[in-house]
Design a protein around this motif. Structure first.
Motif, PDB file in Angstrom:
ATOM      1  N   TYR A 182      42.963  45.678  44.087  1.00 52.86           N
ATOM      2  CA  TYR A 182      42.619  44.492  43.314  1.00 52.86           C
ATOM      3  C   TYR A 182      41.106  44.381  43.251  1.00 52.86           C
ATOM      4  O   TYR A 182      40.424  44.450  44.289  1.00 52.86           O
TER       5      TYR A 182
ATOM      6  N   HIS B 292      37.880  42.064  41.756  1.00 47.79           N
ATOM      7  CA  HIS B 292      37.447  40.769  41.220  1.00 47.79           C
ATOM      8  C   HIS B 292      35.992  40.894  40.766  1.00 47.79           C
ATOM      9  O   HIS B 292      35.099  41.141  41.579  1.00 47.79           O
TER      10      HIS B 292
ATOM     11  N   TYR C 114      40.207  41.735  37.580  1.00 46.83           N
ATOM     12  CA  TYR C 114      39.986  40.386  37.058  1.00 46.83           C
ATOM     13  C   TYR C 114      38.496  40.186  36.815  1.00 46.83           C
ATOM     14  O   TYR C 114      37.675  40.457  37.699  1.00 46.83           O
TER      15      TYR C 114
ATOM     16  N   LEU D  26      35.717  37.364  35.919  1.00 44.37           N
ATOM     17  CA  LEU D  26      35.613  35.914  35.972  1.00 44.37           C
ATOM     18  C   LEU D  26      34.879  35.319  34.784  1.00 44.37           C
ATOM     19  O   LEU D  26      35.267  34.279  34.258  1.00 44.37           O
TER      20      LEU D  26
END
Length: 254
Positions: free
Chosen positions: A40, A42, A239, A241
């Motif tokens: 994952y 970010h 992901y 932001l």
């Protein structure tokens, strides 16, 4: 490309990736291992030219003797121009290597990514990195150190859009990478060569989902006479932001 055709492509490639893992030839290597990596990432873009990424990962061997690894990395990239990015990174990793033998690694990294086709449909890039690997044997409390250059040639190919930077995008990923160890550390699977092939989906700027098959040829630093080839299924979620229209560094990669 119609949605039906995209779905068909996804299914075929997914089965192809799994088939590669199960049936990849060993090419005379002593052992073939099956691994799964879950990742994952970010990301936060700021000041028009910077991207900061926090990434966590878990990886394991599916056959015996099994090992498990947990990792965290912090990466800061800066876009110098459309063609050049520079990056610095800190990687922390804990691995249960085999039985009661455990290691902890601290790995500072510097590097650059060269974009050969930044404004074209197919993205082609050269990724250069230099790592300082500091590995602690948690049982003996001994530290070893190693410098490792890495060279990767990579391509990202949009399948249903004319640009990698559009939403509702399906894309293919492929690359080859060489890793050169200055000296062997006492660990399992000191990497030497990697080949990756995968499929990604970008529904919006915020999210990326990637499924990749990676073939990794390795040599065991614990037993110098042992070598292996690894068939690895990598599942990634990315992901982002905040969107910045002028940022050229879109994501970092391990």
């Amino acid at each position: 490309m119609p949605l039906k055709e995209v779905n068909k492509t996804f299914v075929l490639l997914s089965f192809g990736l799994l088939a590669c893992m199960l049936a990849a030839p060993t090419k005379g290597i002593a052992q073939s291992d099956q691994q799964v990596w879950l990742e994952y990432m970010h990301n936060y873009s700021f000041a028009n030219v910077y991207n900061m990424e926090n990434a966590v990962s878990y990886s394991t061997l599916l056959n015996s003797p099994r090992w498990h690894s947990l990792g965290y990395s912090l990466t800061l990239e800066r876009a110098i121009s459309q063609n050049f990015d520079v990056m610095s990174q800190l990687v922390l990793s804990y691995t249960n290597q085999i039985g009661n033998y455990n290691t902890f690694e601290i790995r500072p990294v510097v590097g650059t990514r060269i974009h050969f086709t930044p404004n074209r449909r197919i993205q082609t890039r050269l990724y250069l990195r230099l790592e300082q690997r500091n590995l602690e044997n948690l049982d003996t409390k001994e530290w070893t150190q190693q410098w490792r250059p890495r060279v990767r040639v990579e391509a990202i190919i949009p399948l249903n859009q004319d640009s990698y930077f559009k939403d509702n995008l399906w894309y293919a990923i492929t690359d080859i990478e060489f890793l050169y160890d200055a000296k062997d550390l006492e660990e399992r699977y000191a990497n030497r060569f990697r080949f990756r092939l995968g499929l990604g989906y970008r529904p919006t700027y915020t999210w990326r989902f990637e499924l990749m098959y990676m073939n990794q040829e390795s040599r065991d630093g614990i037993d110098e006479t042992f070598s292996s080839t690894d068939n690895i299924l990598r599942v990634r979620v990315k992901y982002f932001l905040k969107k910045s229209k002028t940022v050229q560094t879109h994501e970092s990669d391990n």
